[in-house]
Design a protein around this motif. Structure first.
Motif, PDB file in Angstrom:
ATOM      1  N   GLU A   1      34.403  45.805  35.296  1.00  0.00           N
ATOM      2  CA  GLU A   1      33.184  45.337  35.484  1.00  0.00           C
ATOM      3  C   GLU A   1      32.898  44.123  34.760  1.00  0.00           C
ATOM      4  O   GLU A   1      32.123  43.104  35.317  1.00  0.00           O
ATOM      5  CB  GLU A   1      32.163  46.222  35.065  1.00  0.00           C
ATOM      6  CG  GLU A   1      32.103  47.736  35.863  1.00  0.00           C
ATOM      7  CD  GLU A   1      31.126  48.482  35.363  1.00  0.00           C
ATOM      8  OE1 GLU A   1      30.458  48.479  34.548  1.00  0.00           O
ATOM      9  OE2 GLU A   1      31.088  49.465  36.077  1.00  0.00           O
TER      10      GLU A   1
ATOM     11  N   LEU B   1      34.677  41.031  36.846  1.00  0.00           N
ATOM     12  CA  LEU B   1      34.074  40.818  38.103  1.00  0.00           C
ATOM     13  C   LEU B   1      32.590  40.375  37.892  1.00  0.00           C
ATOM     14  O   LEU B   1      32.383  39.371  38.705  1.00  0.00           O
ATOM     15  CB  LEU B   1      34.103  42.191  38.973  1.00  0.00           C
ATOM     16  CG  LEU B   1      35.601  42.773  39.268  1.00  0.00           C
ATOM     17  CD1 LEU B   1      35.337  43.823  40.355  1.00  0.00           C
ATOM     18  CD2 LEU B   1      36.471  41.615  40.207  1.00  0.00           C
TER      19      LEU B   1
ATOM     20  N   GLN C   1      35.171  39.418  44.152  1.00  0.00           N
ATOM     21  CA  GLN C   1      34.670  40.565  44.295  1.00  0.00           C
ATOM     22  C   GLN C   1      35.359  41.431  45.306  1.00  0.00           C
ATOM     23  O   GLN C   1      35.521  42.587  45.238  1.00  0.00           O
ATOM     24  CB  GLN C   1      32.990  41.002  43.880  1.00  0.00           C
ATOM     25  CG  GLN C   1      32.825  40.218  42.371  1.00  0.00           C
ATOM     26  CD  GLN C   1      31.067  40.037  42.457  1.00  0.00           C
ATOM     27  OE1 GLN C   1      30.591  40.542  43.221  1.00  0.00           O
ATOM     28  NE2 GLN C   1      30.846  39.309  41.443  1.00  0.00           N
TER      29      GLN C   1
END
Length: 582
Positions: free
Chosen positions: A522, A525, A533
């Motif tokens: 997380e 990205l 992504q």
């Protein structure tokens, strides 16, 4: 366009970085001073120093030392916890072997694994390794799966390593010359790996493709220091115990190679360009983000091994290991400094295997099955596809790559970092290939040669003892009873298993520490763009599907899987860690 030198770049006010929280490239503008100052600070705090193990430079400096200390605090407790588990399970395993009457025949070595190591090696060696080791196809196909880095096709007109007078009786009529001239002959050479005082040998060996397309062993020549001129040549025509001993000796070489060569071939080869990148790229550079993800806690591996060599902990236990700590250190460094394990572009996996005549060959028959290459291709090409999407999302064309002053500074810094054979970065494909290879080094090479490989196949007993209790024979004629007098004691066997499972991480199976989750982060990205992504999501799906395929593998009606009497699954994406573990 002539690029500015690094010193000009770092003092320049000609370019700026985007002021968003996402990753950004240096772009033409009026305020690059803060980004240049950040890089200058990193260059002062991340310096190069020579290191006794691995050949490559190691970082030092205020920032480097702070980072290394923080990483040590992260990985050291895991190592200690794992070592404590291994120690307890080793005691239990030894007691179990002794309770069953020690080792009186080769089959008894299964007792060192069965119902033992429930935490540190819960699945035991790969399926087939404990039961099918007398099958010559297991021995030969290990060279195309577990130990693929030293095998090569013998070229037309290449000199022979040694004669095999009875080759025709083994191959169904093809002499050694026939095999070579038809492109069917393969060799591996560990002759430089002679014992440094204990009972070992540096082996040379031949393999061949028969008329049915099977990859089989032809001969092994163990070379003992001081006995070079009288070295025996073993073939499948020899008595079973003699031939088995010869195969064990070559396995011993491959196991030693994986143990120590991977330090330079995986860790050093990946650390060196990473250290150069730290000194060249801003922290907001997208490539720095990817490198930081891939190179997770890299700086503890060589110190951990160096401590073991210095204190002798790596060589404790029954003293039959044929090579000394100094020999191990020298071997690692020689492989790296010679370029064999360090050359960056030359060791791109396709280029490497093509150069050795294993793929895309125009000479001789193709390999019917090459499990390492097959699995590696699926994973590496999925990584490359991600990298291509990632790079194209930041660079609209090749000119943008060439204009990236930090990226070009990285290339120049690799010279100072003594990164061998690092390619010029002028195109989007070039940088995608560089990043793909960086992952290949840190994930695939490390897993196969260490984390998920060596203890599960190329160092699994009884077929791959780390050393022998008696001198290597000067004549043939062994029985299995004789062979048992060479083999490790229960204490030696448990020492070998416990030593080699140190790098194994079975507790991470099916967790987010595995290859499927390489880009599934997380924090990473959140700083990228939608195209990256989407590419990360596709990569994860591809790996999940491939893991399902790997786990569905089974033996066919002939007791084989991809031509092997064992099931090789070292690169299961939901089992192999996505980083080089300590």
């Amino acid at each position: 366009m002539k690029l500015p030198t690094l010193s000009v770049l770092l003092s320049s006010t000609a370019v700026i970085a985007s002021a968003s929280d996402g990753f950004s490239l240096p772009t033409v503008g009026h305020d690059y001073a803060s980004r240049a100052a950040e890089i200058a600070t990193k260059r002062r705090g991340w310096l190069y120093e020579k290191y006794p193990l691995g050949g490559a430079y190691y970082p030092t400096g205020t920032l480097a030392n702070k980072t290394i200390s923080a990483q040590q605090a992260q990985w050291f407790p895991v190592v200690i916890e794992h070592a404590t588990i291994i120690s307890k399970e080793a005691e239990s395993a030894l007691a179990g072997v002794i309770a069953k009457g020690n080792f009186t025949k080769l089959g008894d070595y299964t007792n060192a694994y069965e119902n033992q190591w429930n935490m540190s090696l819960p699945r035991g060696p790969m399926q087939g390794m404990l039961t099918n080791y007398t099958d010559d196809r297991l021995f030969s196909m290990m060279r195309l799966s577990a130990s693929p880095y030293k095998i090569q096709r013998v070229k037309l007109h290449e000199s022979f390593l040694f004669p095999v007078d009875d080759a025709a009786t083994i191959t169904g009529g093809l002499s050694l010359r026939n095999l070579r001239d038809q492109g069917r002959l393969f060799s591996t050479d560990f002759s430089q790996m002679k014992s440094s005082g204990k009972y070992g040998a540096g082996c040379q060996a031949y393999f061949y493709i028969n008329r049915s397309g099977d990859f089989l062993p032809l001969a092994v020549k163990p070379i003992v220091k001081g006995r070079e001129k009288s070295a025996l040549i073993y073939t499948p025509n020899d008595k079973p115990a003699d031939w088995l001993l010869a195969k064990m000796l070559l396995n011993q070489n491959d196991g030693y190679f994986s143990t120590w060569a991977h330090v330079g071939q995986s860790h050093s080869a990946a650390e060196a360009p990473y250290l150069a990148a730290i000194r060249s790229l801003g922290n907001d550079h997208p490539i720095m983000g990817i490198l930081n993800r891939v190179e997770k806690t890299p700086w503890g591996i060589r110190p951990n091994l160096q401590t073991g060599l210095t204190t002798g902990e790596t060589f404790t236990g029954p003293q039959y290991y044929p090579w000394s700590p100094d020999a191990a250190r020298d071997y690692v460094n020689q492989l790296y400094l010679s370029g064999e394990s360090a050359d960056f572009k030359r060791n791109y996996y396709r280029s490497d295997f093509k150069a050795r005549g294993l793929v895309d060959n125009s000479f001789g028959p193709k390999l019917k099955s090459f499990p390492f290459y097959e699995d590696t291709s699926v994973i590496t090409e999925a990584i490359r596809e991600f990298m291509q999407s990632f790079i194209s999302s930041y660079y609209p064309n090749d000119k943008a790559v060439a204009r990236d002053v930090e990226l070009q500074a990285w290339y120049h810094e690799t010279k100072a970092a003594q990164v061998y054979d690092f390619p010029r970065i002028k195109t989007r494909q070039a940088i995608a290939d560089v990043l793909t290879h960086q992952v290949y080094l840190s994930v695939i090479v490390s897993n196969v040669m260490s984390t998920n490989g060596i203890h599960l196949n190329s160092m699994a007993l009884p077929f791959a003892p780390a050393g022998f209790l008696r001198p290597i024979p000067t004549q043939k004629g062994l029985t299995e009873k004789d062979l048992m007098t060479f083999m490790p004691t229960p204490e030696g066997a448990i020492w070998q298993i416990s030593t080699y499972v140190v790098g194994h991480r079975p507790m991470w199976r099916d967790t987010n520490e595995t290859l499927s989750h390489l880009f599934d982060d997380e924090t990473l990205l959140a700083r990228t763009n939608p195209k990256t992504q989407a590419a990360a999501k596709k990569f994860k799906a591809t790996m999940m599907d491939f893991s399902t395929e790997v786990r569905a593998r089974k033996f066919d009606e002939h007791g084989l899987n991809r031509g092997m009497p064992f099931i090789w699954d070292a690169l299961d994406p939901n089992f192999a860690p996505y980083w080089s573990v300590v």
